[in-house]
Every structure is written in C-alpha cells, then in structure tokens.
Design a protein around this motif. Sequence first.
Motif, PDB file in Angstrom:
ATOM      1  N   ILE A  57       0.817  -1.214   0.000  1.00 59.07           N
ATOM      2  CA  ILE A  57       0.000   0.000   0.000  1.00 59.07           C
ATOM      3  C   ILE A  57       0.851   1.266   0.000  1.00 59.07           C
ATOM      4  O   ILE A  57       0.423   2.316  -0.490  1.00 59.07           O
ATOM      5  N   HIS A  58       2.061   1.181   0.517  1.00 56.11           N
ATOM      6  CA  HIS A  58       2.912   2.369   0.674  1.00 56.11           C
ATOM      7  C   HIS A  58       3.017   3.176  -0.633  1.00 56.11           C
ATOM      8  O   HIS A  58       3.279   2.633  -1.700  1.00 56.11           O
ATOM      9  N   GLY A  59       2.781   4.471  -0.528  1.00 58.13           N
ATOM     10  CA  GLY A  59       2.897   5.357  -1.682  1.00 58.13           C
ATOM     11  C   GLY A  59       1.639   5.470  -2.517  1.00 58.13           C
ATOM     12  O   GLY A  59       1.616   6.192  -3.516  1.00 58.13           O
ATOM     13  N   SER A  60       0.576   4.754  -2.123  1.00 59.70           N
ATOM     14  CA  SER A  60      -0.677   4.781  -2.885  1.00 59.70           C
ATOM     15  C   SER A  60      -1.545   5.964  -2.462  1.00 59.70           C
ATOM     16  O   SER A  60      -1.606   6.304  -1.280  1.00 59.70           O
ATOM     17  N   SER A  61      -2.234   6.540  -3.421  1.00 58.96           N
ATOM     18  CA  SER A  61      -3.214   7.583  -3.087  1.00 58.96           C
ATOM     19  C   SER A  61      -4.605   6.986  -2.923  1.00 58.96           C
ATOM     20  O   SER A  61      -5.415   7.459  -2.133  1.00 58.96           O
ATOM     21  N   ILE A  62      -4.881   5.918  -3.686  1.00 61.88           N
ATOM     22  CA  ILE A  62      -6.161   5.205  -3.586  1.00 61.88           C
ATOM     23  C   ILE A  62      -5.883   3.706  -3.601  1.00 61.88           C
ATOM     24  O   ILE A  62      -5.081   3.227  -4.410  1.00 61.88           O
ATOM     25  N   VAL A  63      -6.542   2.979  -2.708  1.00 62.43           N
ATOM     26  CA  VAL A  63      -6.427   1.522  -2.661  1.00 62.43           C
ATOM     27  C   VAL A  63      -7.807   0.913  -2.938  1.00 62.43           C
ATOM     28  O   VAL A  63      -8.783   1.251  -2.268  1.00 62.43           O
ATOM     29  N   TYR A  64      -7.858   0.054  -3.933  1.00 63.53           N
ATOM     30  CA  TYR A  64      -9.088  -0.664  -4.283  1.00 63.53           C
ATOM     31  C   TYR A  64      -8.941  -2.100  -3.799  1.00 63.53           C
ATOM     32  O   TYR A  64      -7.911  -2.733  -4.035  1.00 63.53           O
ATOM     33  N   VAL A  65      -9.971  -2.619  -3.154  1.00 65.84           N
ATOM     34  CA  VAL A  65      -9.903  -3.984  -2.627  1.00 65.84           C
ATOM     35  C   VAL A  65     -10.894  -4.872  -3.373  1.00 65.84           C
ATOM     36  O   VAL A  65     -12.107  -4.693  -3.267  1.00 65.84           O
ATOM     37  N   ILE A  90      -3.606   0.632   7.995  1.00 69.54           N
ATOM     38  CA  ILE A  90      -2.537   0.990   7.065  1.00 69.54           C
ATOM     39  C   ILE A  90      -2.956   2.163   6.169  1.00 69.54           C
ATOM     40  O   ILE A  90      -2.171   3.085   5.928  1.00 69.54           O
ATOM     41  N   CYS A  91      -4.195   2.136   5.672  1.00 71.04           N
ATOM     42  CA  CYS A  91      -4.675   3.247   4.845  1.00 71.04           C
ATOM     43  C   CYS A  91      -4.732   4.537   5.652  1.00 71.04           C
ATOM     44  O   CYS A  91      -4.401   5.613   5.146  1.00 71.04           O
ATOM     45  N   SER A  92      -5.132   4.418   6.899  1.00 72.61           N
ATOM     46  CA  SER A  92      -5.181   5.599   7.774  1.00 72.61           C
ATOM     47  C   SER A  92      -3.785   6.169   7.992  1.00 72.61           C
ATOM     48  O   SER A  92      -3.558   7.385   7.880  1.00 72.61           O
ATOM     49  N   GLU A  93      -2.832   5.289   8.285  1.00 69.18           N
ATOM     50  CA  GLU A  93      -1.451   5.720   8.529  1.00 69.18           C
ATOM     51  C   GLU A  93      -0.812   6.337   7.287  1.00 69.18           C
ATOM     52  O   GLU A  93      -0.003   7.266   7.383  1.00 69.18           O
ATOM     53  N   ASN A  94      -1.187   5.833   6.112  1.00 70.61           N
ATOM     54  CA  ASN A  94      -0.597   6.309   4.863  1.00 70.61           C
ATOM     55  C   ASN A  94      -1.419   7.408   4.191  1.00 70.61           C
ATOM     56  O   ASN A  94      -1.074   7.866   3.102  1.00 70.61           O
ATOM     57  N   ASN A  95      -2.518   7.780   4.859  1.00 72.39           N
ATOM     58  CA  ASN A  95      -3.368   8.851   4.338  1.00 72.39           C
ATOM     59  C   ASN A  95      -3.817   8.566   2.903  1.00 72.39           C
ATOM     60  O   ASN A  95      -3.788   9.442   2.036  1.00 72.39           O
TER      61      ASN A  95
END
Length: 314
Positions: A57-65, A90-95
């Motif tokens: 997830i690191h460096g992502s602006s949007i994550v699709y599951v 993880i999404c919260s931590e990586n904004n």
Amino acid sequence: MQTIIGSGGAIGTELAKALLAYTQRIRLVSRNPKKVNDTDEIFSADVLDSNALKKAIHGSSIVYVTVGFTYSHQQWAKKWIPFVKDLINICSENNCKLVFFDNVYMYDPNFLNGMTEETQVNPSSKKGVIRAEIAKMILDAIAAKKLKALIARSADFYGPSISNNSLLTETVFNPLSRGKKANWLVSDRFLHSFTYTIDAAVATALLGNTEAAYGEVWHLPTASAPYTGKQWIEHIAKGLGTKPKIQLAPKFLIKIMGIFNPIMRESVEMLYQYDRDYVFDSSKFEKAFDFTPTPYELGINYIIETDYKQIKTQ
C-alpha cells in the motif's frame, strides 16, 4: 499511484483497464500478479501478512480492494476480519483513500426484491454475518474520521473472460456451449439481477476518482428488469444457437451433494438468493453519474462474441 489489492480476479482485471482513464501509475497486488496494462507495476504479496500489506500500500493515493478468499465461512472468519482491520489501519497511517468492493450477503433476505443502499442489514447466513461485520468496520472508521473510504456494492456478476466466481459462466454459458443442460439452483421462476463486470469496473474507478463519492455506500450500475432463471437460460441459449435445456438443483439435492463437495456445502446457506426475486437497484449511482448500465442482451452477446465465438460459428 492507484493500487488494486486482489488484482487477478474478474473485477480486478477490468478495474485495471478502467483506471487508465485516470492514471498511468497502477499497482497490481496479489500472490502472483500479472500485468493488465503495459505500464502496470506488479507487487507480489500475501495480503494477510501485515508487513507485506503495508509495503504493497505504501505510496498509494487510492487503494481498491477486490480480494476473494476461499469460499468457506470458517476461512472468511479467520481471514476477512484481521485483513480489514489491517487495511483500515494501514490506509489511515498512509493517508490513502480506500474503495472496498462488496457484495449483498449482509442484506435481510426478506428485502431482496428491490435492494438499495438503504436495505436493512440483517444477514441470515454465516458468511453474511462476516460481510456485515467488515462493512461496519469500514463505515465506523469513516464515521470516526479515521479513514476516507467508500463501499462499492455489486450483485452477482457476469461478464467476459471469467474463469470462475460467476454463476452464469459455470452453470449456464459453459454447459450450454457444450450442448449440455444448463444448471440453475432451486427454482428458475424468480427474477435474478446480475452486474456486468465491465460496468462494475468502470463505475468503481469513477467512484474512486470522485471526491464527493467518499463516505457512502454505492450500488454499482446494474441493468433493471432482470430475467428469471428460465429467461436467462433461454436468452443465452439463443445467443449460442442451441436449445435452452434446463436442469434444476433443488435444495435437498444440494444438501446431499454438500456431504461430498465443500463448495456445495458452503452454498446451502446462500440458497435463499434463488428461492425468491433478487432484484438489485442502482438508481442512486445512475442518477449521480448519468450512467446507463449495459442491457442484459448486449452483455450476453458480448460474452458470446468474446468467449464462445468459435462454438457459435460451428
């Protein structure tokens, strides 16, 4: 960077194509990811490993599951809850924003005829209870302003080039294309909506790239006025140029088959979806985005032209 977690399935593959309208930086994550577009970045990971998921997830602006775990309520209970918990953190931590592809298992079985985003959550199955719990985890995180996310919900789906996880492919298209009887669960008298995978992917990409869509549940575009099971088989048979031969699998037979077949055993608790009308309403999305879902006849014809053309011309 827009990242697809669980990129190898029918939805993940079409989603990768659809995201090209918004970015050239697409990361595909699964155990054995394969490029869909030439510019894709592939990232091999066990998504149940917290450290691996964090790196993916690191460096992502949007994550699709679009992940799919083994179709077993025991496996789902073991995997879905910790996975979604990690995902939220993880999404919260990586904004980064989260777009979660969901199904309708959590809805009250008494209100399947005209399902909307407001349909009562009251699952009758063990798998439905798990789906309700993970959806609540995401919605609670949104409410607590811990996470910017949305839930994109689909009916059962159908579409081109699906090797598994599609009722219509496995029970209707494939057997009819071989001159065999189509199979249908419980009764072929009831209406049953199917979401076209290409529509679902285009809509999911659109939602993910629309700031105002976040914080809500969205039903993905699905054609209205669905066919009954019998009509689905008749339309598909007509397209294939074959006879609409039907073989029904009643509940008692599926229960007996479940003694020997794990998939059938897991299907028993979901049979309520086939003993009543199952009609999915996506009017909220259609109005918000001025989107017309692919008509069922066109979807069927495209699948036949894509996957069964050789059979049709014989």
